[in-house]
Motif scaffolding. Structure first.
Motif, PDB file in Angstrom:
ATOM      1  N   ILE A   1      11.236  -6.793  -1.793  1.00 36.42           N
ATOM      2  CA  ILE A   1      11.000  -5.430  -1.290  1.00 36.42           C
ATOM      3  C   ILE A   1      10.183  -4.679  -2.326  1.00 36.42           C
ATOM      4  CG2 ILE A   1      12.085  -3.263  -0.607  1.00 36.42           C
ATOM      5  CD1 ILE A   1      14.551  -4.861   0.208  1.00 36.42           C
ATOM      6  N   PRO A   2       8.989  -4.221  -1.984  1.00 34.52           N
ATOM      7  CA  PRO A   2       8.151  -3.549  -3.000  1.00 34.52           C
ATOM      8  C   PRO A   2       8.824  -2.299  -3.564  1.00 34.52           C
ATOM      9  CG  PRO A   2       6.884  -4.077  -1.012  1.00 34.52           C
ATOM     10  CD  PRO A   2       8.326  -4.297  -0.678  1.00 34.52           C
ATOM     11  N   VAL A   3       8.819  -2.169  -4.875  1.00 38.36           N
ATOM     12  CA  VAL A   3       9.365  -0.956  -5.496  1.00 38.36           C
ATOM     13  C   VAL A   3       8.518   0.256  -5.117  1.00 38.36           C
ATOM     14  CG1 VAL A   3      10.387  -2.197  -7.423  1.00 38.36           C
ATOM     15  CG2 VAL A   3       8.037  -1.378  -7.618  1.00 38.36           C
ATOM     16  N   GLN A   4       7.278  -0.002  -4.645  1.00 35.21           N
ATOM     17  CA  GLN A   4       6.386   1.098  -4.292  1.00 35.21           C
ATOM     18  C   GLN A   4       6.896   1.903  -3.094  1.00 35.21           C
ATOM     19  OE1 GLN A   4       5.439  -1.946  -5.074  1.00 35.21           O
ATOM     20  NE2 GLN A   4       4.104  -1.695  -6.857  1.00 35.21           N
ATOM     21  N   PHE A   5       7.893   1.379  -2.373  1.00 37.37           N
ATOM     22  CA  PHE A   5       8.495   2.175  -1.298  1.00 37.37           C
ATOM     23  C   PHE A   5       9.014   3.506  -1.842  1.00 37.37           C
ATOM     24  CE2 PHE A   5       9.297  -1.660   1.542  1.00 37.37           C
ATOM     25  CZ  PHE A   5       8.512  -1.176   2.581  1.00 37.37           C
TER      26      PHE A   5
ATOM     27  N   ILE B   1       1.704  -0.442   0.205  1.00 37.18           N
ATOM     28  CA  ILE B   1       2.464   0.361   1.160  1.00 37.18           C
ATOM     29  C   ILE B   1       2.815   1.721   0.568  1.00 37.18           C
ATOM     30  CG2 ILE B   1       4.785  -0.415   0.494  1.00 37.18           C
ATOM     31  CD1 ILE B   1       3.639  -0.191   4.119  1.00 37.18           C
ATOM     32  N   GLY B   2       2.890   1.780  -0.761  1.00 39.36           N
ATOM     33  CA  GLY B   2       3.238   3.024  -1.426  1.00 39.36           C
ATOM     34  C   GLY B   2       2.190   4.118  -1.291  1.00 39.36           C
TER      35      GLY B   2
ATOM     36  N   THR C   1      -2.699   0.537   5.054  1.00 39.47           N
ATOM     37  CA  THR C   1      -2.242   1.450   4.006  1.00 39.47           C
ATOM     38  C   THR C   1      -3.311   2.466   3.640  1.00 39.47           C
ATOM     39  OG1 THR C   1      -2.957   0.031   2.171  1.00 39.47           O
ATOM     40  CG2 THR C   1      -0.773  -0.382   3.093  1.00 39.47           C
ATOM     41  N   GLU C   2      -4.496   2.324   4.250  1.00 38.91           N
ATOM     42  CA  GLU C   2      -5.584   3.274   4.002  1.00 38.91           C
ATOM     43  C   GLU C   2      -5.721   4.307   5.117  1.00 38.91           C
ATOM     44  OE1 GLU C   2      -7.233   3.205   1.240  1.00 38.91           O
ATOM     45  OE2 GLU C   2      -6.593   1.252   0.445  1.00 38.91           O
ATOM     46  N   LEU C   3      -4.820   4.271   6.119  1.00 42.00           N
ATOM     47  CA  LEU C   3      -4.907   5.234   7.223  1.00 42.00           C
ATOM     48  C   LEU C   3      -4.938   6.653   6.659  1.00 42.00           C
ATOM     49  CD1 LEU C   3      -2.476   3.677   9.844  1.00 42.00           C
ATOM     50  CD2 LEU C   3      -4.835   4.373  10.305  1.00 42.00           C
ATOM     51  N   PRO C   4      -6.051   7.371   6.817  1.00 39.69           N
ATOM     52  CA  PRO C   4      -6.190   8.679   6.154  1.00 39.69           C
ATOM     53  C   PRO C   4      -5.079   9.660   6.492  1.00 39.69           C
ATOM     54  CG  PRO C   4      -8.313   7.930   6.982  1.00 39.69           C
ATOM     55  CD  PRO C   4      -7.279   6.983   7.534  1.00 39.69           C
TER      56      PRO C   4
END
Length: 814
Positions: free
Chosen positions: A348-352, A328-329, A268-271
């Protein structure tokens, strides 16, 4: 030149032997037709031939030996035919000028031809999808200029040896080795790319090799890697966290393997996926040859440049477990995420819902539980969504893109309910009654009395609201605040059509170009196939553009804007209606708009030939089909459209994003200025509007970096850049060029200082007798891109000068 490639009515028959009589021929382009038979056996008589393009036909037989006489060949493309024979028996050694060789998708046999290594100028080679065998020879290192190599789908062996050899190609940027080396172990040695191997590698394709082993650690040393495909192998073990450190990686396909463990939070840190600024800095190179990729194995698509690939993570069909991290957000730039057929659990993360660019989300075939977050309705670009075969429960969200998903997106979840799967949700009263039945008789009686009283009161309230809803608040027109009502594309759900029309009213403007008299949101959804990816024809700063074919045969371009535009609904309507007054033969006409369930639609005339940017820079050999009279006509038309915006339209309009991709072409290649999405209306005689800095790299005037002011003269600068594109055939910024010539404006100005202005012309335009006209247009363009905005001409002056290009009237520098 002899060119009939990509004609609308494709040619059939054979390529006659008579063509070899054209002895002075330098270019022979007969690609994308239906030619059969063999390549003329005397093709070698065309000794001056520099470009031979016969790809995408049905040619059979072998490569004629006489072809070896065409020693001046620079480009040889025979891809996608039915050619055969032992390729290693053909002598390539005489092709000393050859830079591009494409023999892919044929039936050639043998080993990689040894004589090919004598072609020292080669920069791009594709031999993919043939029947070649053996190993890669160390002699390939003699091709020092090689940057593109695709030999996928053959029968090569010894992957360790291949990598040890290929690491010596210092300029290699694209390496496609998929579907070779079957059942070998992927090399794990971290020193396999030493010393300094693959330091320019941007694309690595190793899919479908049935590799065993783990994801190799030496990939961490490929600092410029942008695209990685390891799909369809038997790679096991965890996903290494260090993948998240690859600063330019934006496309990763690890699907269909045996990977275990969790989703590393480091990904999730992929620039390039977490920050649009970082993504913009990624080197966007053009492929020497187009590549053909299955975007997550969905459909075979052609990509001419690296940035065309969707920012994506594909991890489907593995054995990953644990929960999907809420981090993931952070992946704001992500367009596609595939996690299907794993063992993910939890909710399911709300951060989607933070992934506002997301177009595809596949979570099917896992063990996810809980409810589908209602906030996912905010993903206005989501065209594919599946949570099938999980353990989800509760009501399926409605509204937004959820009204376009079929029941297959939700099947296999027995506790889900909603109209789309035709399973009603239990009412709260039933739940209370069931719970109350377990209490004592006295409590049951008390609860029932309260329940009946409450139910009676609720019934009265519902009836009252229903009666009020039937009353028109504003009989004379649409209310300023329309209550959005979800409309399923698959069922009316018992809602009266008149209510639907009012909820999502399609407003059409009366103008002479508008062939559509009436249109509903249902017809829009149907004509775009519910905004499916297959109908996407463009992407602007504020949204995707879809092709819509209406029932009456009319074709529209529909721009689906992002939901958060910073404009209230009333302001949005006012601005759109003001823009609709801008009507000119060289503007893309705004036909209407619609506000539906959180997103906003703009409807434009459809332009059959797409954008100028596509023809100059994207379409294979597209620039060669734009001769100078056509380019001059485009410049003249676009200048007239811009002049209308600046000086005639009331109120005047500063476009603020003039560029070649915003100049669209109809079937006659007549120019139309498009996309007022970044425009801000200004009052007559006001010269600027202050706002945030916007625009596109390479087109932004230098003064915009000192003050956030968009001006009419800023538009003139941007249009000057477009004229330079037409003259030179080059992009405004090209990172593939040497440092001193990357920026088009600076390079052209320097060439003029050195007296080499005739060398800036597009090679496709030279020697055709239009040099005098091109020099005049070059003079106009250079005035427009002056660093001093007050020395730039007005757009009206530009229109007059371009109109008189064929005369003796010369523009005068201010």
């Amino acid at each position: 030149m002899f060119q009939v490639g990509e004609v609308q009515s494709r040619l059939t028959g054979t390529i006659g032997d008579g063509i070899v009589g054209l002895s002075n021929l330098t270019v022979l382009e007969l690609y994308s037709n239906h030619f059969t038979g063999s390549i003329p056996h005397d093709i070698g008589e065309l000794s001056k031939l520099e470009r031979l393009l016969l790809h995408v036909n049905n040619l059979t037989g072998t490569m004629p030996q006489s072809l070896m006489n065409c020693v001046n060949l620079v480009v040889l493309n025979l891809r996608v035919n039915v050619l055969e024979g032992n390729l290693s028996a053909f002598n390539f050694s005489g092709f000393l000028r050859l830079t591009t060789l494409d023999l892919g998708n044929n039936h050639f046999t043998g080993v990689l031809p040894p004589t090919l290594y004598a072609c020292k100028s080669l920069s791009a080679v594709r031999l993919a999808s043939n029947k070649l065998e053996g190993e890669i020879s160390p002699k390939i290192l003699e091709l020092e200029s090689l940057s593109f190599l695709s030999i996928s789908t053959n029968k090569l062996r010894n992957v360790t040896g291949a990598l040890r050899i290929l690491r010596g190609l210092k300029n290699l940027s694209t390496l496609m080795l998929s579907k070779n080396f079957f059942n070998e172990m992927i090399p794990q040695d971290v020193n396999i790319i030493e010393p300094d191997g693959f330091q320019k590698l941007q694309v690595l394709g190793f899919g479908g090799c049935n590799f065993t082993g783990q994801i190799p650690g030496w990939l961490a040393k490929l600092k410029k890697l942008e695209v990685l495909d390891l799909s369809f192998n038997q790679i096991s073990g965890p996903i290494p966290p260090w993948l998240g450190k690859l600063s330019q990686l934006f496309y990763m396909d690890l699907s269909v393997n045996l990977l275990t463990g969790v989703f590393p939070v480091e990904l999730t840190e992929l620039p390039a996926l977490a920050s649009q600024q970082a993504n913009d800095k990624v080197e966007r190179t053009y492929f020497e040859l187009p590549v053909f990729a299955n975007a997550n194995n969905v459909s075979l698509l052609q990509y001419n440049q690296l940035s065309g690939l969707p920012p994506a993570i594909y991890l489907g069909s593995n054995h990953l477990n644990g929960s999907i991290p809420i981090e993931i957000g952070k992946l704001k730039v992500l367009h596609q995420l595939d996690l299907k057929k794993n063992n993910f659990s939890g909710s399911i993360p709300v951060q989607f819902s933070n992934l506002t660019n997301l177009e595809k989300l596949d979570l099917s075939g896992n063990q996810l539980s809980g409810e589908i977050p209602d906030s996912l309705r905010r993903l206005h670009f989501l065209s594919f969504f599946s949570v099938a075969f999980n353990n989800l429960q509760g009501q399926i969200p409605t509204g937004g893109q959820f009204d376009t998903f079929s029941n297959s997106s939700f099947e296999g979840n027995v506790q889900l309910c909603g109209l789309v799967i035709q399973r009603s949700c239990p009412s709260q009263q039933n739940t209370n009654t069931t719970a109350a039945s377990r209490s004592s008789n006295k409590k049951v009686l008390l609860v029932l009395i309260i329940g009946v009283s409450f139910g009676f009161a609720s019934l009265i309230g519902v009836l009252t609201l229903w009666i009020l809803s039937k009353r028109r608040v504003n009989p004379g027109g649409v209310s300023d605040k329309i209550e959005m009502e979800s409309i399923s594309a698959y069922s009316n759900n018992g809602v009266h059509p008149e209510v639907d029309k009012e909820a999502s009213l399609v407003v059409l403007f009366p103008n002479k170009n508008n062939e559509t008299k009436d249109l509903t949101i249902f017809e829009i959804l149907k004509s775009t196939e519910n905004f499916s990816q297959e109908n996407i024809i463009g992407c602007g700063g504020f949204g995707l553009v879809y092709k819509a074919t209406l029932p009456n045969g009319t074709t529209l371009a529909i721009k689906k804007l992002s939901g958060d535009l910073g404009l209230m609904e009333r302001e949005f309507k006012a601005e759109v209606e003001a823009l609709s007054t801008a009507q000119h033969e060289n503007l893309v006409a705004l036909q209407g708009y619609c506000v539906h369930d959180g997103f906003r639609l703009l409807m434009y005339n459809y332009m059959e030939n797409g954008s100028l940017d596509y023809w100059l820079h994207e379409k294979p050999d597209g620039a060669s089909q734009l001769d100078w009279p056509t380019r001059l006509k485009i410049a003249q038309g676009a200048s007239c459209g811009l002049a209308y915006l600046h000086q005639i339209c009331e109120p005047h309009i500063v476009h603020r994003d003039i560029k070649s991709s915003n100049i669209l072409l109809n079937e006659k290649f007549e120019a139309h200025v498009a996309d007022f999405g970044l425009s801000r209306l200004i009052l007559p005689y006001h010269t600027h509007v202050t706002t945030e800095l916007v625009g596109t790299l390479g087109y932004i005037p230098p003064e915009y970096g000192q003050a956030w002011v968009a001006t009419l003269r800023g538009d003139v600068y941007s249009f000057g850049v477009v004229m330079l594109e037409l003259i030179t055939g080059r992009r405004p910024v090209d990172v593939c060029k040497p440092k001193m010539s990357r920026e088009l404006v600076g390079w052209v100005q320097q060439m003029r200082i050195e007296g080499k202005q005739d060398q800036v012309f597009d090679p496709l335009l030279r020697g055709k007798g239009f040099e005098v006209q091109m020099l005049k247009v070059l003079d106009v363009a250079c005035m427009c891109v002056s660093h001093n905005p007050f020395k730039r001409p007005s757009i009206r002056e530009v229109v007059e000068w371009l109109k008189n290009v064929g005369s003796d009237n010369q523009p005068t520098q201010k």
